[in-house]
Design a protein around this motif. Structure first.
Motif, short mmCIF file in Angstrom:
data_model
loop_
_atom_site.label_atom_id
_atom_site.label_comp_id
_atom_site.label_asym_id
_atom_site.label_seq_id
_atom_site.Cartn_x
_atom_site.Cartn_y
_atom_site.Cartn_z
N PHE A 99 22.01 1.26 53.75
CA PHE A 99 21.05 0.60 54.65
C PHE A 99 21.41 -0.88 54.81
CE2 PHE A 99 17.23 -2.00 55.07
CZ PHE A 99 16.73 -1.53 56.28
N ILE A 100 21.64 -1.56 53.70
CA ILE A 100 21.94 -3.00 53.75
C ILE A 100 23.19 -3.27 54.59
CG2 ILE A 100 22.72 -4.95 52.33
CD1 ILE A 100 20.86 -3.81 50.10
N SER A 101 24.18 -2.41 54.46
CA SER A 101 25.46 -2.64 55.16
C SER A 101 25.37 -2.40 56.66
CB SER A 101 26.54 -1.73 54.56
OG SER A 101 26.28 -0.36 54.87
N ARG A 102 24.32 -1.71 57.11
CA ARG A 102 24.21 -1.37 58.53
C ARG A 102 23.69 -2.51 59.39
NH1 ARG A 102 22.35 3.85 56.80
NH2 ARG A 102 20.17 3.33 57.24
N TYR A 103 23.13 -3.54 58.78
CA TYR A 103 22.46 -4.58 59.57
C TYR A 103 22.95 -5.97 59.17
CZ TYR A 103 19.54 -0.58 60.49
OH TYR A 103 19.11 0.69 60.85
N PRO A 104 22.95 -6.91 60.12
CA PRO A 104 23.51 -8.25 59.87
C PRO A 104 22.53 -9.19 59.16
CG PRO A 104 22.77 -8.13 62.15
CD PRO A 104 22.53 -6.76 61.56
N PHE A 105 22.11 -8.81 57.98
CA PHE A 105 21.18 -9.64 57.22
C PHE A 105 21.87 -10.92 56.75
CE2 PHE A 105 19.53 -5.26 56.20
CZ PHE A 105 18.35 -5.37 56.92
N ASP A 106 21.14 -12.02 56.80
CA ASP A 106 21.65 -13.26 56.22
C ASP A 106 21.60 -13.19 54.70
OD1 ASP A 106 22.23 -15.23 58.46
OD2 ASP A 106 20.21 -14.58 59.02
N TYR A 107 20.62 -12.48 54.17
CA TYR A 107 20.47 -12.28 52.73
C TYR A 107 19.49 -11.12 52.56
CZ TYR A 107 16.14 -14.77 53.66
OH TYR A 107 14.93 -15.15 54.19
N VAL A 108 19.42 -10.58 51.36
CA VAL A 108 18.53 -9.45 51.08
C VAL A 108 17.77 -9.72 49.79
CG1 VAL A 108 18.37 -6.97 50.63
CG2 VAL A 108 20.06 -7.83 52.27
N ILE A 109 16.46 -9.51 49.84
CA ILE A 109 15.61 -9.67 48.66
C ILE A 109 15.36 -8.28 48.05
CG2 ILE A 109 13.32 -10.35 47.82
CD1 ILE A 109 13.20 -12.37 50.13
N GLY A 110 15.48 -8.19 46.75
CA GLY A 110 15.12 -6.97 46.04
C GLY A 110 13.91 -7.25 45.14
N SER A 111 12.91 -6.39 45.22
CA SER A 111 11.69 -6.59 44.43
C SER A 111 11.26 -5.29 43.77
CB SER A 111 10.55 -7.09 45.32
OG SER A 111 10.85 -8.34 45.90
N VAL A 112 10.54 -5.42 42.67
CA VAL A 112 9.96 -4.26 41.99
C VAL A 112 8.45 -4.30 42.22
CG1 VAL A 112 9.58 -3.12 39.77
CG2 VAL A 112 11.77 -4.28 40.24
N HIS A 113 7.95 -3.31 42.96
CA HIS A 113 6.52 -3.20 43.24
C HIS A 113 5.89 -1.92 42.65
CE1 HIS A 113 7.78 -5.76 46.78
NE2 HIS A 113 6.72 -6.43 46.36
N TRP A 114 6.74 -0.98 42.27
CA TRP A 114 6.23 0.34 41.87
C TRP A 114 6.73 0.73 40.49
CZ3 TRP A 114 2.86 3.21 44.87
CH2 TRP A 114 2.64 2.72 46.17
N ASN A 115 5.85 1.37 39.73
CA ASN A 115 6.18 2.01 38.47
C ASN A 115 5.92 3.49 38.69
OD1 ASN A 115 6.23 3.03 35.87
ND2 ASN A 115 5.24 1.24 34.96
#
Length: 269
Positions: A99-115
């Protein structure tokens, strides 16, 4: 020259008019490096990565429209970075990478919201905190922070100690420090920065992310930082940045990381 890389349009619309309300607020706060990082679960294209009933009620965007919005903004001369905030999902590293590689993101944030099926920062799940073992919640949360860092998929770790949001905090200081140590050890071996987020000041815990002792560990292990407000409305852009900058300087930081088209550059603030 601070950054504000963690912001959301979800309370409004994916339109230039609404986006401009955010960028104007950033300009007024003298924030030169500004970006939007909409929650990935809103987009149809992430259903194969993470799908929960709570999310499916809120999955109503298409990535093509999101990309087009930033193209229009750049054509208009608006200096705004395009990002995404992904719910880190164990076992879905390849899907997240694709998914990340398919779009021209300037940067990507990763977060943990779920257990698992427990949304740790959601009011709808707040009663779960009294039903579950607090140490187990924290251990599982930081397990995910560690593997998020080890995946090396993300540029920024979102609100690293979000797990404290409702002020459920273990009293065992040694246990907490152990979680912080293993998280920062993993982050120090990755490309992932940590954000100083003022969003916690607007939450029940009433404290910034991360805790000063955790941020100090980040500094000692050479983990870069960015500043973020996690604004869900224009008025919160750059919220309480005087406190965030003071904390960063107190710990020892004098630089932040900036991003553009996947490239990073460290600058003084």
């Amino acid at each position: 020259m601070p950054t504000d890389y963690h912001n959301h349009l979800e309370k409004g619309t994916l339109t230039l008019d609404y986006l401009e309300q955010f960028t104007k607020q950033a300009a007024q706060k003298n924030i030169k490096h500004f970006g939007i990082s909409e929650h990935a679960y809103h987009f149809y294209q992430t259903k194969d990565i993470v799908s929960k009933p709570w999310m499916e009620e809120r999955r109503y965007y298409d990535m093509d429209d999101y990309v087009a919005l930033f193209q229009q903004a750049h054509q208009k001369g608006m200096d705004v970075k395009m990002s995404i905030e992904m719910d880190y999902t164990p076992g879905k590293h390849q899907e997240m990478a694709d998914f990340i590689s398919r779009y021209p993101f300037d940067y990507v944030i990763g977060s943990v919201h779920w257990n698992g099926d427990f949304g740790i920062d959601l009011a709808e799940y707040r009663k779960e905190w009294d039903r579950r073992d607090l140490h187990e919640i924290y251990t599982t949360y930081y397990d995910q922070v560690v593997t998020l860092a080890q995946s090396n998929l993300f540029d920024i770790m979102g609100h690293i100690d979000l797990v404290k949001i409702f002020n459920y905090i273990p009293k065992d200081e040694a246990f907490l420090l152990e979680q912080y140590e293993r998280a920062t050890d993993a982050l120090s071996q990755s490309k992932t920065c940590v954000e100083i987020s003022t969003a916690g000041l607007r939450k029940p815990v009433g404290r910034m992310y991360p805790e000063p002792v955790l941020l100090e560990m980040c500094y000692k292990k050479g983990i870069p930082i960015v500043f973020s407000s996690d604004a869900h409305e224009p008025a919160h852009v750059g919220f309480a940045y005087d406190q965030a900058i003071a904390l960063a300087k107190e710990v020892g930081y004098s630089t932040v990381m900036t991003f553009e088209q996947g490239n990073r550059k460290e600058i003084y603030f």
